[in-house]
Design a protein around this motif. Structure first.
Motif, PDB file in Angstrom:
ATOM      1  N   LEU A  32      -6.163  -6.918  -5.442  1.00  0.00           N
ATOM      2  CA  LEU A  32      -5.765  -6.904  -4.034  1.00  0.00           C
ATOM      3  C   LEU A  32      -6.909  -6.439  -3.140  1.00  0.00           C
ATOM      4  CD1 LEU A  32      -2.133  -5.488  -4.377  1.00  0.00           C
ATOM      5  CD2 LEU A  32      -2.814  -7.853  -3.944  1.00  0.00           C
TER       6      LEU A  32
ATOM      7  N   GLU B  28      -8.628  -8.913  -0.274  1.00  0.00           N
ATOM      8  CA  GLU B  28      -8.775  -8.594   1.141  1.00  0.00           C
ATOM      9  C   GLU B  28     -10.234  -8.636   1.587  1.00  0.00           C
ATOM     10  OE1 GLU B  28      -5.101  -6.158   2.950  1.00  0.00           O
ATOM     11  OE2 GLU B  28      -6.697  -4.924   2.108  1.00  0.00           O
TER      12      GLU B  28
ATOM     13  N   VAL C 276      -3.131 -17.305   4.180  1.00  0.00           N
ATOM     14  CA  VAL C 276      -2.509 -16.935   2.912  1.00  0.00           C
ATOM     15  C   VAL C 276      -1.292 -17.811   2.678  1.00  0.00           C
ATOM     16  CG1 VAL C 276      -3.321 -14.565   3.053  1.00  0.00           C
ATOM     17  CG2 VAL C 276      -1.102 -15.158   4.034  1.00  0.00           C
TER      18      VAL C 276
ATOM     19  N   LEU D  83       0.816  -8.313   2.933  1.00  0.00           N
ATOM     20  CA  LEU D  83      -0.060  -9.484   2.826  1.00  0.00           C
ATOM     21  C   LEU D  83      -0.258 -10.131   4.189  1.00  0.00           C
ATOM     22  CD1 LEU D  83      -1.565 -11.728   1.238  1.00  0.00           C
ATOM     23  CD2 LEU D  83       0.666 -12.832   0.931  1.00  0.00           C
ATOM     24  N   GLU D  84       0.828 -10.333   4.912  1.00  0.00           N
ATOM     25  CA  GLU D  84       0.745 -11.020   6.196  1.00  0.00           C
ATOM     26  C   GLU D  84      -0.002 -10.195   7.235  1.00  0.00           C
ATOM     27  OE1 GLU D  84       4.866 -11.813   6.891  1.00  0.00           O
ATOM     28  OE2 GLU D  84       4.881 -13.581   5.577  1.00  0.00           O
TER      29      GLU D  84
ATOM     30  N   ARG E  75      -2.474  -8.167   6.358  1.00  0.00           N
ATOM     31  CA  ARG E  75      -3.770  -7.857   5.741  1.00  0.00           C
ATOM     32  C   ARG E  75      -3.931  -6.350   5.529  1.00  0.00           C
ATOM     33  NH1 ARG E  75      -3.483 -12.875   6.473  1.00  0.00           N
ATOM     34  NH2 ARG E  75      -5.306 -14.261   6.482  1.00  0.00           N
TER      35      ARG E  75
ATOM     36  N   LEU F  53      -3.027  -4.831   2.348  1.00  0.00           N
ATOM     37  CA  LEU F  53      -2.650  -4.701   0.946  1.00  0.00           C
ATOM     38  C   LEU F  53      -3.200  -3.418   0.326  1.00  0.00           C
ATOM     39  CD1 LEU F  53      -3.209  -8.406  -0.131  1.00  0.00           C
ATOM     40  CD2 LEU F  53      -1.021  -7.203  -0.037  1.00  0.00           C
TER      41      LEU F  53
ATOM     42  N   LEU G  44       3.993  -5.314  -5.287  1.00  0.00           N
ATOM     43  CA  LEU G  44       2.613  -5.737  -5.061  1.00  0.00           C
ATOM     44  C   LEU G  44       1.983  -6.316  -6.326  1.00  0.00           C
ATOM     45  CD1 LEU G  44       1.329  -2.828  -2.787  1.00  0.00           C
ATOM     46  CD2 LEU G  44       1.574  -5.236  -2.128  1.00  0.00           C
TER      47      LEU G  44
ATOM     48  N   LEU H 119       3.201  -9.814  -6.458  1.00  0.00           N
ATOM     49  CA  LEU H 119       2.507 -10.549  -5.401  1.00  0.00           C
ATOM     50  C   LEU H 119       1.075 -10.879  -5.812  1.00  0.00           C
ATOM     51  CD1 LEU H 119       2.732  -9.969  -1.615  1.00  0.00           C
ATOM     52  CD2 LEU H 119       0.478  -9.910  -2.670  1.00  0.00           C
ATOM     53  N   ALA H 120       0.381  -9.911  -6.414  1.00  0.00           N
ATOM     54  CA  ALA H 120      -0.996 -10.138  -6.854  1.00  0.00           C
ATOM     55  C   ALA H 120      -1.055 -11.240  -7.907  1.00  0.00           C
ATOM     56  CB  ALA H 120      -1.586  -8.841  -7.407  1.00  0.00           C
TER      57      ALA H 120
ATOM     58  N   LEU I  77      -0.744 -14.589  -6.081  1.00  0.00           N
ATOM     59  CA  LEU I  77      -1.972 -14.884  -5.343  1.00  0.00           C
ATOM     60  C   LEU I  77      -3.099 -15.306  -6.282  1.00  0.00           C
ATOM     61  CD1 LEU I  77      -2.179 -12.081  -2.623  1.00  0.00           C
ATOM     62  CD2 LEU I  77      -1.541 -14.473  -2.313  1.00  0.00           C
TER      63      LEU I  77
END
Length: 261
Positions: free
Chosen positions: A7, A11, A18, A145-146, A148, A150, A247, A250-251, A254
């Protein structure tokens, strides 16, 4: 994969748009999904990943049908054999979803009683364990995330909102009035299949409305106000460890999005 390191690197290096993510909370972890991939991170440190189904392009272009396709696709991490739900749980969920459709042909009193029973059982399933805290963590991870943020969210320096305009609670709050209105003002003569048709059309129409308001944030905050209010009951303030679970999922999504372009 070290999610914290990924993460941080994401960033630092990624300034492009994204992917649009969603998710769902479970009693033992969080699922995060994109259009192509899903990942489930458990509170026990486990991580499972998979691909989202791809609907035919023709179906995705047809009004009403595209909403039902999108809705069924969002549930695929639960219902697919290689998904996050175990065998007995999948059977239970399929039965719970199919029950209202099957009971559309039953007497009114039986359908009403079964509907209340199904709702009660589903609520018990949805609210078990750490689900409400992990639901808030899911929203927080996507908001991080949205926005920025993280790295700050992973360390606990930032705490993005635990409420989301794209939450399924908002969809449910939209569905109820659409279904009630559709049943009350159905223009055609009633038949044995009318309740089934009304239920399917209510889902399809609600998805169309849902997709519309997602493109208009100002309108969404008004139309989805009841759902946002309900989220005070369906989410609880997550601890940092629970936010890190979300997270981690999420990672993983991504990473696959970046790896496979």
């Amino acid at each position: 994969m070290d999610p914290a390191a990924f993460l941080t690197e994401f960033e630092q290096r990624n300034s492009s748009a994204v992917p649009r993510l969603g998710g769902m909370a479970r009693a033992n972890g969080v699922v995060i999904v994109s259009e192509r991939y899903w990942a489930f991170a458990g509170i026990d440190g486990s991580l499972r990943e998979g691909r989202m189904p791809v609907a035919p392009r023709s179906l995705r272009a047809i009004p009403l049908a595209r909403g039902l396709v999108r809705l069924s696709g969002s549930l695929s991490p639960l219902f697919r054999r290689e998904g996050v739900a175990r065998g007995r749980e999948r059977v239970f969920l399929i039965a719970a979803v199919a029950a209202p459709l099957a009971l559309a042909f039953a007497p009114n009193w039986l359908g009403l009683a079964a509907g209340f029973a199904t709702t009660f059982v589903l609520l018990g399933w949805l609210l078990r364990g750490r689900t409400l805290y992990l639901h808030g963590a899911e929203h927080r991870a996507i908001a991080a995330l949205e926005e920025r943020r993280l790295r700050e969210t992973w360390t606990g320096l930032a705490r993005p909102t635990r409420f989301s305009l794209r939450c399924g609670t908002n969809f449910a709050a939209l569905l109820m009035p659409v279904a009630i209105f559709g049943g009350r003002f159905w223009p055609l003569p009633a038949t044995a299949v009318t309740p089934l048709v009304v239920s399917v059309l209510a889902l399809a129409l609600t998805m169309e409305l849902w997709l519309l308001v997602q493109r208009l944030p100002r309108l969404a905050r008004v139309v989805l106000l009841p759902g946002l209010g309900l989220q005070r009951l369906t989410t609880l303030e997550p601890k940092l460890a629970e936010t890190r679970v979300a997270l981690t999922a999420l990672a993983a999504v991504l990473r696959r999005e970046l790896t496979h372009g």
